[in-house]
Write a protein that holds these residues in place. Structure first.
Motif: not given
Length: 287
Positions: A198-201, A208-211, A216-217
């Motif tokens: 996640a963090r590199p993207i 991308a955090w929303a993705y 996960i939810i």
């Protein structure tokens, strides 16, 4: 005499079968079988450290023939129809027969697999484990809908990941549809998903955090909890069915008891009326 001679073998067979049935249904029979299975597991573990040890191989052969003796006792004691009416007995039968068939063959890998599968015989031997597996099997039809929803969600997110994150990370993460599916499996199990995926993207593509948060939810929190809820509901069904059966039996016994009390009461009343009538007749005669 000939009729008696013909009846004697059948009586002897019936008595032997009854003895075998008593042995199989004895309270100590199942714990002994569980102990043998556990000992078999220890022998298999020891063989991973001492391959080809003659003592361990001899012990393994003895255990196989003990399982064969157990199989013969159950078949003779319960009968073929009674034995094969339980699907767990069919599983035990296939494992034991497979152990005999592959023992003297060159298929060493198959034999090792059969040895490991022998440990699964612990499931029908322990009622708690058997209950869990039976509940899992019963819940499979109900889980098909959740499985279809999971496939749909994973496919959608894999396509999005392949489309937008293809050039950010190496191809092993989002380079293709199947690699994206594997990456999403890593994310949903929370295995190094933040630092490695996640963090590199997010550093390259801020939105991308929303993705990842939405996946996960939906994937980890909602779908997995739905699976757990379905399985737990089936785990409680057997207890509820037994409870309802007990309540029905108590209700029937209560109704029968009420009927018996009513009949006894009616008999007492009839007896009392008869006694009163007899006294009146005696009194009239005395006059």
């Amino acid at each position: 005499m000939e009729l008696k001679n013909k009846e004697e073998p059948s009586i002897n067979n019936r008595s032997i079968r009854e003895r075998c049935r008593q042995i199989v249904e004895h309270k100590n029979f199942q714990p002994i079988v569980i102990g043998i299975i556990l000992f078999n597991g220890l022998v298999i573990v020891a063989e991973t450290y001492m391959m080809g040890n003659s003592v361990l191989l001899a012990l393994d052969k003895i255990i196989v023939w003990v399982f064969v003796a157990e199989l013969i006792l159950k078949l003779f004691g319960l009968g073929f129809r009674g034995y094969f009416s339980d699907r767990w007995n069919i599983f035990d039968f296939s494992i034991v027969i497979g152990s005999i068939v592959f023992y003297s063959t060159p298929f060493v890998s198959v034999l090792r697999l059969i040895r490991v599968l022998r440990l699964i015989r612990m499931i029908p031997a322990i009622p708690a484990l058997r209950k869990i597996i039976d509940s899992l099997m019963k819940s499979v039809p109900a889980l098909t809908g959740i499985l279809g929803l999971s496939v749909l969600i994973f496919s959608i997110y894999a396509i999005i990941g392949t489309t937008f994150f293809n050039g950010v990370l190496p191809d092993e993460f989002f380079g293709s549809f199947h690699s994206s599916l594997f990456t999403l499996m890593q994310v949903v199990t929370f295995e190094s998903w933040a630092s490695q995926v996640a963090r590199p993207i997010i550093n390259e593509i801020p939105w991308a955090w929303a993705y990842f948060v939405s996946f996960i939810i939906i994937g980890a929190l909602v779908i997995l909890n739905l699976v757990v809820a379905v399985i737990l509901s089936y785990l409680g069904q057997d207890d509820e069915a037994k409870r309802e059966e007990q309540m029905d039996r108590l209700y029937k016994e209560n109704q029968e008891l009420k009927q018996d009390i009513k009949e006894i009461k009616q008999l007492i009343l009839d007896r009392h009326d008869q006694t009163t009538s007899n006294k009146d007749d005696v009194h009239e005669n005395s006059r």
